[in-house]
Structures are given as C-alpha cells and as structure tokens.
Motif scaffolding. Sequence first.
Motif, PDB file in Angstrom:
ATOM      1  N   SER A  23       0.822  -1.218   0.000  1.00 44.14           N
ATOM      2  CA  SER A  23       0.000   0.000   0.000  1.00 44.14           C
ATOM      3  C   SER A  23       0.852   1.262   0.000  1.00 44.14           C
ATOM      4  CB  SER A  23      -0.924   0.016   1.227  1.00 44.14           C
ATOM      5  OG  SER A  23      -0.182   0.208   2.431  1.00 44.14           O
ATOM      6  N   ALA A  24       2.157   1.118   0.317  1.00 40.92           N
ATOM      7  CA  ALA A  24       3.065   2.261   0.326  1.00 40.92           C
ATOM      8  C   ALA A  24       3.600   2.500  -1.084  1.00 40.92           C
ATOM      9  CB  ALA A  24       4.218   2.019   1.293  1.00 40.92           C
ATOM     10  N   ALA A  25       3.673   3.750  -1.473  1.00 46.58           N
ATOM     11  CA  ALA A  25       4.092   4.085  -2.838  1.00 46.58           C
ATOM     12  C   ALA A  25       5.553   3.755  -3.109  1.00 46.58           C
ATOM     13  CB  ALA A  25       3.847   5.570  -3.098  1.00 46.58           C
ATOM     14  N   ASP A  26       6.369   3.690  -2.058  1.00 41.97           N
ATOM     15  CA  ASP A  26       7.810   3.495  -2.248  1.00 41.97           C
ATOM     16  C   ASP A  26       8.292   2.115  -1.840  1.00 41.97           C
ATOM     17  OD1 ASP A  26       7.208   4.006   0.412  1.00 41.97           O
ATOM     18  OD2 ASP A  26       9.139   4.943   0.829  1.00 41.97           O
ATOM     19  N   ILE A  27       7.378   1.175  -1.564  1.00 48.00           N
ATOM     20  CA  ILE A  27       7.754  -0.168  -1.120  1.00 48.00           C
ATOM     21  C   ILE A  27       7.052  -1.210  -1.981  1.00 48.00           C
ATOM     22  CG2 ILE A  27       7.739  -1.813   0.803  1.00 48.00           C
ATOM     23  CD1 ILE A  27       7.715   0.564   2.710  1.00 48.00           C
ATOM     24  N   GLU A  28       7.799  -2.256  -2.338  1.00 53.44           N
ATOM     25  CA  GLU A  28       7.246  -3.327  -3.161  1.00 53.44           C
ATOM     26  C   GLU A  28       7.680  -4.681  -2.602  1.00 53.44           C
ATOM     27  OE1 GLU A  28       7.611  -5.043  -7.754  1.00 53.44           O
ATOM     28  OE2 GLU A  28       9.004  -3.510  -6.997  1.00 53.44           O
ATOM     29  N   VAL A  29       6.722  -5.587  -2.356  1.00 56.37           N
ATOM     30  CA  VAL A  29       7.038  -6.945  -1.934  1.00 56.37           C
ATOM     31  C   VAL A  29       7.348  -7.761  -3.183  1.00 56.37           C
ATOM     32  CG1 VAL A  29       6.202  -9.037  -0.812  1.00 56.37           C
ATOM     33  CG2 VAL A  29       5.593  -6.798   0.124  1.00 56.37           C
ATOM     34  N   VAL A  30       8.576  -8.267  -3.262  1.00 56.32           N
ATOM     35  CA  VAL A  30       9.012  -8.970  -4.472  1.00 56.32           C
ATOM     36  C   VAL A  30       8.959 -10.476  -4.344  1.00 56.32           C
ATOM     37  CG1 VAL A  30      10.472  -7.064  -5.230  1.00 56.32           C
ATOM     38  CG2 VAL A  30      11.435  -8.829  -3.738  1.00 56.32           C
ATOM     39  N   ALA A  41      17.271 -18.886  -0.887  1.00 50.86           N
ATOM     40  CA  ALA A  41      17.236 -19.055  -2.343  1.00 50.86           C
ATOM     41  C   ALA A  41      16.635 -17.834  -3.026  1.00 50.86           C
ATOM     42  CB  ALA A  41      16.435 -20.309  -2.693  1.00 50.86           C
ATOM     43  N   LEU A  42      15.562 -17.298  -2.464  1.00 51.90           N
ATOM     44  CA  LEU A  42      14.908 -16.141  -3.077  1.00 51.90           C
ATOM     45  C   LEU A  42      15.752 -14.874  -2.952  1.00 51.90           C
ATOM     46  CD1 LEU A  42      11.162 -16.688  -2.090  1.00 51.90           C
ATOM     47  CD2 LEU A  42      12.179 -16.810  -4.369  1.00 51.90           C
ATOM     48  N   VAL A  43      16.465 -14.741  -1.853  1.00 46.53           N
ATOM     49  CA  VAL A  43      17.349 -13.579  -1.694  1.00 46.53           C
ATOM     50  C   VAL A  43      18.424 -13.597  -2.774  1.00 46.53           C
ATOM     51  CG1 VAL A  43      19.155 -12.570  -0.243  1.00 46.53           C
ATOM     52  CG2 VAL A  43      16.953 -13.169   0.760  1.00 46.53           C
ATOM     53  N   ARG A  44      18.990 -14.773  -3.024  1.00 45.89           N
ATOM     54  CA  ARG A  44      20.021 -14.880  -4.059  1.00 45.89           C
ATOM     55  C   ARG A  44      19.453 -14.622  -5.456  1.00 45.89           C
ATOM     56  NH1 ARG A  44      22.689 -20.262  -1.265  1.00 45.89           N
ATOM     57  NH2 ARG A  44      24.042 -19.130   0.193  1.00 45.89           N
ATOM     58  N   GLU A  45      18.189 -14.993  -5.660  1.00 48.22           N
ATOM     59  CA  GLU A  45      17.576 -14.797  -6.967  1.00 48.22           C
ATOM     60  C   GLU A  45      17.081 -13.373  -7.175  1.00 48.22           C
ATOM     61  OE1 GLU A  45      13.523 -16.211  -9.358  1.00 48.22           O
ATOM     62  OE2 GLU A  45      14.181 -17.306  -7.569  1.00 48.22           O
ATOM     63  N   LEU A  46      16.435 -12.804  -6.141  1.00 51.54           N
ATOM     64  CA  LEU A  46      15.736 -11.532  -6.296  1.00 51.54           C
ATOM     65  C   LEU A  46      16.520 -10.316  -5.809  1.00 51.54           C
ATOM     66  CD1 LEU A  46      12.224 -12.765  -5.074  1.00 51.54           C
ATOM     67  CD2 LEU A  46      12.994 -12.463  -7.435  1.00 51.54           C
ATOM     68  N   ARG A  47      17.506 -10.539  -4.942  1.00 53.70           N
ATOM     69  CA  ARG A  47      18.313  -9.453  -4.383  1.00 53.70           C
ATOM     70  C   ARG A  47      17.453  -8.316  -3.824  1.00 53.70           C
ATOM     71  NH1 ARG A  47      23.747 -10.450  -5.810  1.00 53.70           N
ATOM     72  NH2 ARG A  47      23.774 -12.680  -6.285  1.00 53.70           N
ATOM     73  N   PRO A  48      16.609  -8.595  -2.821  1.00 49.14           N
ATOM     74  CA  PRO A  48      15.791  -7.529  -2.233  1.00 49.14           C
ATOM     75  C   PRO A  48      16.648  -6.574  -1.410  1.00 49.14           C
ATOM     76  CG  PRO A  48      15.611  -9.506  -0.922  1.00 49.14           C
ATOM     77  CD  PRO A  48      16.423  -9.874  -2.142  1.00 49.14           C
ATOM     78  N   ASP A  49      16.088  -5.429  -1.090  1.00 46.57           N
ATOM     79  CA  ASP A  49      16.784  -4.476  -0.222  1.00 46.57           C
ATOM     80  C   ASP A  49      16.646  -4.877   1.241  1.00 46.57           C
ATOM     81  OD1 ASP A  49      17.466  -2.572  -2.363  1.00 46.57           O
ATOM     82  OD2 ASP A  49      15.300  -2.271  -2.458  1.00 46.57           O
ATOM     83  N   VAL A  50      15.454  -5.375   1.603  1.00 46.20           N
ATOM     84  CA  VAL A  50      15.154  -5.714   2.990  1.00 46.20           C
ATOM     85  C   VAL A  50      14.452  -7.077   3.047  1.00 46.20           C
ATOM     86  CG1 VAL A  50      13.889  -5.052   5.088  1.00 46.20           C
ATOM     87  CG2 VAL A  50      14.905  -3.281   3.612  1.00 46.20           C
ATOM     88  N   VAL A  51      14.841  -7.897   4.014  1.00 44.97           N
ATOM     89  CA  VAL A  51      14.154  -9.160   4.280  1.00 44.97           C
ATOM     90  C   VAL A  51      13.523  -9.071   5.661  1.00 44.97           C
ATOM     91  CG1 VAL A  51      14.356 -11.664   4.516  1.00 44.97           C
ATOM     92  CG2 VAL A  51      15.856 -10.435   2.928  1.00 44.97           C
ATOM     93  N   VAL A  78      21.925  -6.565   1.114  1.00 44.28           N
ATOM     94  CA  VAL A  78      20.643  -7.026   1.648  1.00 44.28           C
ATOM     95  C   VAL A  78      20.616  -6.845   3.163  1.00 44.28           C
ATOM     96  CG1 VAL A  78      19.075  -8.995   1.874  1.00 44.28           C
ATOM     97  CG2 VAL A  78      20.446  -8.717  -0.209  1.00 44.28           C
ATOM     98  N   ARG A  79      19.563  -6.220   3.675  1.00 47.45           N
ATOM     99  CA  ARG A  79      19.414  -6.009   5.111  1.00 47.45           C
ATOM    100  C   ARG A  79      18.316  -6.932   5.653  1.00 47.45           C
ATOM    101  NH1 ARG A  79      24.113  -3.643   6.084  1.00 47.45           N
ATOM    102  NH2 ARG A  79      24.460  -1.911   4.656  1.00 47.45           N
TER     103      ARG A  79
END
Length: 222
Positions: A23-30, A41-51, A78-79
């Motif tokens: 719902s936040a304009a600057d945040i996206e769940v990937v 496995a998903l962190v290595r594939e998607l490289r999110p900013d925050v987990v 990744v944080r």
Amino acid sequence: MIRVLLADDQALVRAGFRSLLDSAADIEVVGEAANGGQAIALVRELRPDVVLMDIRMPEVDGVTATRRITDDPGLCGVRVVVLTTFAEEENVFAALRSGASGFLVKDIEPDELLHAVRIVARGDALLSPSVTRTVIARSLGARPEARRPRLEPPELALLTGREREVVRLVAAGLSNDEIAAQLVVSPLTAKTHVSRSMIKVGARDRAQLVVFAYQTGLATPA
C-alpha cells in the motif's frame, strides 16, 4: 522502490504484511518464503533491499537463514530484520550476532512497520536502545563466560580513544547528529568516526557495532 522479501511460515501473516507494504508508494514486496531455506534461495535470486525474517520457521530457522545471507559477500546490500512474537532474548541476540540489522515484534503498528523498512533500507540499524540493552544484557549475563575475566579482543585495540567513545554513543542509541552534538564536532566527522569504527571491528552495520560494544564491555547496561 524499496524491494522487500517476506519470510514467515504463516501464510496469513505474510498476506497481512504484503497488503500493508504494497500500500506504500515506495515499497514493493518482491517475494515470499515459507521457511529459511526458501528465503535464502529467493534472496540470491531476487536481491531484495530488505528481508523481514521470522525467527521460528521449519527446516531452516530465521537465525540460520540470516547468518547465511549476511555471510555471503555477494549479498552485502541485503538487510535483514527479524520478526518475533515472543520475548525470546536469546534468539533475538543470536539474530543480531548473525548479522540482522534489527528486530521487530509482529504486533507492530502499521505506520511503524513502514517506517522501520525505510530506516533499514537506507542502511541504518533498527534498534530501540532500551530494548537492545535488555536483550543483550540478559543474553550475555546468562552465559557462563560472562562471569569470567574478560579478554580484550584484538579489534578493540584498533580503535582510537575517540572511536571507542563514539562506539559507546552508538550503543546508547544516538544518531550521528546526536553524537556530533555530544562531542562538539560536525555531523560529517561523527559519521566518519562511526564508519571507521565499523570497518576496524568488522561490523556490517550499526547493529553489529552495538553488539560489539556490549560483547567487549565498551557498553554496559544501565
């Protein structure tokens, strides 16, 4: 956009967090993971900013997953923020030692969660000074080695007197601006002292610097 990965074995919890974060304009769940192994496995594939990482999960728990993520040089950007519903000081402390940038309880207010994600995404530690002191003090105090004479780690000898003072202030929860005011220096100078201290002791971020301060006795619970 701040890219977030959710790791929790409860689908309902993930759905609630996803709805709020998206719902936040600057945040996206990937992505979403139901256990620590999937999260890695998903962190290595998607490289999110925050987990956002639950501590208690089947197969691979959150502490182990956090350690594997933060130990990987390729994932240095990744944080990880650990989530808990319990007053589990030992587990929270283990997560901080493993490289987590902070911790949250799952019943956090919506606005606070969004603020927390933004804080961690910009590289700051998500630590409440009073809660952190309690968590670390209880965890260290419960260990047998806490009652033995403390040996000074070699990293501590690398810090100058001013840097030791700065680390104590970081452990007390002060921001760079507050440290600057306390030491009567510029904010840039304070930031430089913090950065150099982190490099010398091998701290990944401010959260690791706080843990180092308590482990070495530079900071002690009030």
